[in-house]
Design a protein around this motif. Structure first.
Motif, PDB file in Angstrom:
ATOM      1  N   GLN A  92       0.820  -1.211   0.000  1.00 39.43           N
ATOM      2  CA  GLN A  92       0.000   0.000   0.000  1.00 39.43           C
ATOM      3  C   GLN A  92       0.857   1.266   0.000  1.00 39.43           C
ATOM      4  N   LEU A  93       2.178   1.110   0.243  1.00 43.74           N
ATOM      5  CA  LEU A  93       3.081   2.255   0.135  1.00 43.74           C
ATOM      6  C   LEU A  93       2.957   2.914  -1.227  1.00 43.74           C
ATOM      7  N   GLY A  94       2.791   2.084  -2.252  1.00 43.48           N
ATOM      8  CA  GLY A  94       2.662   2.602  -3.603  1.00 43.48           C
ATOM      9  C   GLY A  94       1.347   3.313  -3.844  1.00 43.48           C
ATOM     10  N   ARG A  95       0.417   3.181  -2.906  1.00 43.91           N
ATOM     11  CA  ARG A  95      -0.894   3.828  -3.056  1.00 43.91           C
ATOM     12  C   ARG A  95      -1.100   4.915  -2.009  1.00 43.91           C
ATOM     13  N   GLY A  96      -0.007   5.305  -1.360  1.00 43.10           N
ATOM     14  CA  GLY A  96      -0.081   6.451  -0.466  1.00 43.10           C
ATOM     15  C   GLY A  96      -0.153   6.148   1.018  1.00 43.10           C
ATOM     16  N   GLU A  97      -0.070   4.880   1.428  1.00 43.76           N
ATOM     17  CA  GLU A  97      -0.077   4.599   2.871  1.00 43.76           C
ATOM     18  C   GLU A  97       1.167   5.212   3.508  1.00 43.76           C
ATOM     19  N   PRO A  98       1.042   5.863   4.667  1.00 41.72           N
ATOM     20  CA  PRO A  98       2.215   6.448   5.330  1.00 41.72           C
ATOM     21  C   PRO A  98       3.280   5.389   5.634  1.00 41.72           C
ATOM     22  N   VAL A  99       4.542   5.768   5.484  1.00 40.87           N
ATOM     23  CA  VAL A  99       5.644   4.856   5.767  1.00 40.87           C
ATOM     24  C   VAL A  99       5.571   4.374   7.210  1.00 40.87           C
ATOM     25  N   TRP A 100       5.202   5.262   8.131  1.00 44.89           N
ATOM     26  CA  TRP A 100       5.113   4.910   9.541  1.00 44.89           C
ATOM     27  C   TRP A 100       4.125   3.762   9.756  1.00 44.89           C
ATOM     28  N   ASP A 101       2.955   3.844   9.124  1.00 46.56           N
ATOM     29  CA  ASP A 101       1.947   2.805   9.283  1.00 46.56           C
ATOM     30  C   ASP A 101       2.447   1.471   8.736  1.00 46.56           C
ATOM     31  N   THR A 102       3.061   1.515   7.562  1.00 52.65           N
ATOM     32  CA  THR A 102       3.615   0.292   6.977  1.00 52.65           C
ATOM     33  C   THR A 102       4.658  -0.320   7.897  1.00 52.65           C
ATOM     34  N   GLN A 104       4.982   0.003  11.156  1.00 52.71           N
ATOM     35  CA  GLN A 104       4.367  -0.539  12.367  1.00 52.71           C
ATOM     36  C   GLN A 104       3.699  -1.895  12.092  1.00 52.71           C
ATOM     37  N   VAL A 105       2.995  -1.985  10.973  1.00 53.53           N
ATOM     38  CA  VAL A 105       2.308  -3.234  10.644  1.00 53.53           C
ATOM     39  C   VAL A 105       3.308  -4.345  10.353  1.00 53.53           C
ATOM     40  N   MET A 106       4.319  -4.042   9.537  1.00 57.07           N
ATOM     41  CA  MET A 106       5.291  -5.073   9.176  1.00 57.07           C
ATOM     42  C   MET A 106       6.078  -5.545  10.391  1.00 57.07           C
ATOM     43  N   SER A 107       6.248  -4.676  11.375  1.00 53.79           N
ATOM     44  CA  SER A 107       6.948  -5.062  12.596  1.00 53.79           C
ATOM     45  C   SER A 107       6.172  -6.111  13.382  1.00 53.79           C
ATOM     46  N   ARG A 108       4.856  -6.165  13.178  1.00 58.68           N
ATOM     47  CA  ARG A 108       4.027  -7.169  13.861  1.00 58.68           C
ATOM     48  C   ARG A 108       4.100  -8.531  13.168  1.00 58.68           C
ATOM     49  N   LEU A 126      11.212   4.691   7.567  1.00 56.39           N
ATOM     50  CA  LEU A 126      10.822   3.302   7.808  1.00 56.39           C
ATOM     51  C   LEU A 126      11.457   2.783   9.087  1.00 56.39           C
ATOM     52  N   ALA A 127      12.731   3.076   9.289  1.00 65.49           N
ATOM     53  CA  ALA A 127      13.440   2.608  10.482  1.00 65.49           C
ATOM     54  C   ALA A 127      12.873   3.251  11.748  1.00 65.49           C
ATOM     55  N   ARG A 128      12.484   4.508  11.664  1.00 64.67           N
ATOM     56  CA  ARG A 128      11.907   5.188  12.827  1.00 64.67           C
ATOM     57  C   ARG A 128      10.575   4.562  13.232  1.00 64.67           C
ATOM     58  N   GLY A 129       9.818   4.103  12.235  1.00 67.98           N
ATOM     59  CA  GLY A 129       8.522   3.519  12.535  1.00 67.98           C
ATOM     60  C   GLY A 129       8.572   2.055  12.909  1.00 67.98           C
ATOM     61  N   ALA A 130       9.637   1.361  12.516  1.00 72.52           N
ATOM     62  CA  ALA A 130       9.735  -0.079  12.749  1.00 72.52           C
ATOM     63  C   ALA A 130      10.319  -0.382  14.123  1.00 72.52           C
ATOM     64  N   THR A 131       9.908  -1.502  14.674  1.00 75.17           N
ATOM     65  CA  THR A 131      10.466  -1.984  15.945  1.00 75.17           C
ATOM     66  C   THR A 131      11.359  -3.203  15.716  1.00 75.17           C
ATOM     67  N   ILE A 132      11.664  -3.484  14.460  1.00 73.83           N
ATOM     68  CA  ILE A 132      12.544  -4.582  14.063  1.00 73.83           C
ATOM     69  C   ILE A 132      13.674  -3.993  13.216  1.00 73.83           C
ATOM     70  N   PRO A 133      14.784  -4.721  13.036  1.00 75.64           N
ATOM     71  CA  PRO A 133      15.903  -4.185  12.251  1.00 75.64           C
ATOM     72  C   PRO A 133      15.513  -3.884  10.806  1.00 75.64           C
ATOM     73  N   VAL A 134      16.000  -2.752  10.314  1.00 74.22           N
ATOM     74  CA  VAL A 134      15.822  -2.355   8.922  1.00 74.22           C
ATOM     75  C   VAL A 134      17.200  -2.300   8.269  1.00 74.22           C
ATOM     76  N   ILE A 135      17.339  -2.953   7.124  1.00 71.45           N
ATOM     77  CA  ILE A 135      18.616  -3.043   6.419  1.00 71.45           C
ATOM     78  C   ILE A 135      18.515  -2.303   5.095  1.00 71.45           C
ATOM     79  N   ASN A 136      19.507  -1.485   4.817  1.00 78.68           N
ATOM     80  CA  ASN A 136      19.550  -0.700   3.585  1.00 78.68           C
ATOM     81  C   ASN A 136      20.092  -1.558   2.443  1.00 78.68           C
ATOM     82  N   GLY A 137      19.201  -1.948   1.523  1.00 77.74           N
ATOM     83  CA  GLY A 137      19.610  -2.695   0.341  1.00 77.74           C
ATOM     84  C   GLY A 137      20.058  -1.795  -0.780  1.00 77.74           C
ATOM     85  N   LEU A 138      19.820  -0.507  -0.667  1.00 75.66           N
ATOM     86  CA  LEU A 138      20.293   0.549  -1.565  1.00 75.66           C
ATOM     87  C   LEU A 138      19.331   1.724  -1.468  1.00 75.66           C
TER      88      LEU A 138
END
Length: 318
Positions: A92-102, A104-108, A126-138
């Protein structure tokens, strides 16, 4: 490294993000490189090592890739986990969902997120909103996982990193930004040659120089390929038009016409120089066939080490 020290390092890395090399100390980066080499030995020996058994990595691809997708997906499998591919059309990121919401959900649902995207600001959000590790693939600013594989490869071939000189010839893009910071952190000397209008980011240059001053390394930027490559232990280049800049191809070909890494240019490097390229490469454009397919080229060792370097990052963080 003593076992107790290794345990302390693992504890300090667990749960962290891997967004930029400047977020890590020289000791932490060297530990991750050593871990990558150890995991590579295990894999080559057929030893099963699955510290991420039962864990899942979400892989967000807003930019396409060959090496990033395959290496992360295979790496998670070898570590006992599962990788879930998510294109920009799957979210839904591609349809305008806030990065923070994405986030938070993916962290669950997940245990880690790898994202390959455009603006660096996006991965920070994305890293600020996530509670799990985020890795920069580029991102457009950084490519830290590639550089971890690069310096692992140099260490394997040269036996050391500190004090070596690496010359980068070409576009001052995300690739050179991470190379500069990595060299500075590891006490290496890096010289960059880019044409006017295509120089590295000034803030990354400044921060890299500050780090180099603490480690005994150096960072130098110029517009003369011969000056940059003089006595280099490692020679590196990248495509002239990175992903997203294809419409500038003809314009860039004119700007970079004197920046090809070829047989004449590498004569200024040390005879036993190593040639690196993050791939994909355009033979006859940024590099001649004689160099990229020559005896000093280790591009496929470098490409393979994406797998091992990223396994080390995932194992340590997740």
């Amino acid at each position: 490294m003593a076992e107790a020290t290794m345990e302390e390092m693992i504890a300090s890395l667990k749960g962290r993000d891997f967004l930029a090399l400047d977020d890590y100390t020289p000791e932490e980066l060297l530990y991750l490189i050593d871990l990558a080499i150890d995991l590579k030995k295990k894999q080559k020996a057929g030893e099963v090592y699955q510290p991420l058994k039962g864990k899942t990595l979400g892989m967000i691809f807003e930019k396409s890739s060959t090496r990033t997708r395959v290496s992360f997906e295979v790496g998670m499998y070898q570590l006992g986990g599962h990788a879930l591919f998510l294109s920009k059309n799957d979210l839904q990121l591609g349809r305008g969902e806030p990065v923070w919401d994405t986030a938070q959900v993916m962290s669950r649902y997940l245990d880690g997120i790898m994202i390959r995207t455009f603006e660096h600001r996006r991965i920070i959000e994305l890293a600020r909103g996530a509670t799990i590790p985020v890795i920069n693939g580029l991102t457009d600013l950084e490519h830290p996982c590639q550089v971890m594989a690069d310096y692992q490869t140099v260490l394997e071939h040269k036996g050391r990193l500190k004090g070596l000189k690496i010359a980068y010839i070409g576009d001052g893009n995300n690739m050179v930004h991470s190379l500069m910071m990595g060299a500075a952190k590891l006490g290496m000397h890096i010289s960059v040659a880019s044409p006017e209008g295509y120089m590295p980011n000034a803030e990354v240059h400044r921060a890299s120089k500050e780090n180099a001053a603490r480690t005994g390394g150096s960072v130098y930027v110029c517009q003369d390929p011969k000056e940059a490559i003089a006595d280099a232990d490692v020679v590196y280049t990248d495509v002239w038009a990175s992903m997203g800049f294809e419409e500038e191809q003809q314009e860039r070909e004119k700007a970079f016409r004197n920046f090809q890494v070829n047989e004449d240019l590498v004569k200024y490097a040390k005879k036993d120089y190593l040639f690196l390229h993050c791939l994909p490469a355009h033979r006859g454009e940024e590099v001649s066939e004689g160099v990229i397919d020559g005896p000093n080229s280790i591009i496929f060792d470098q490409a393979e080490n994406r797998l091992h370097a990223q396994k080390a990052i995932m194992a340590a963080l997740m």
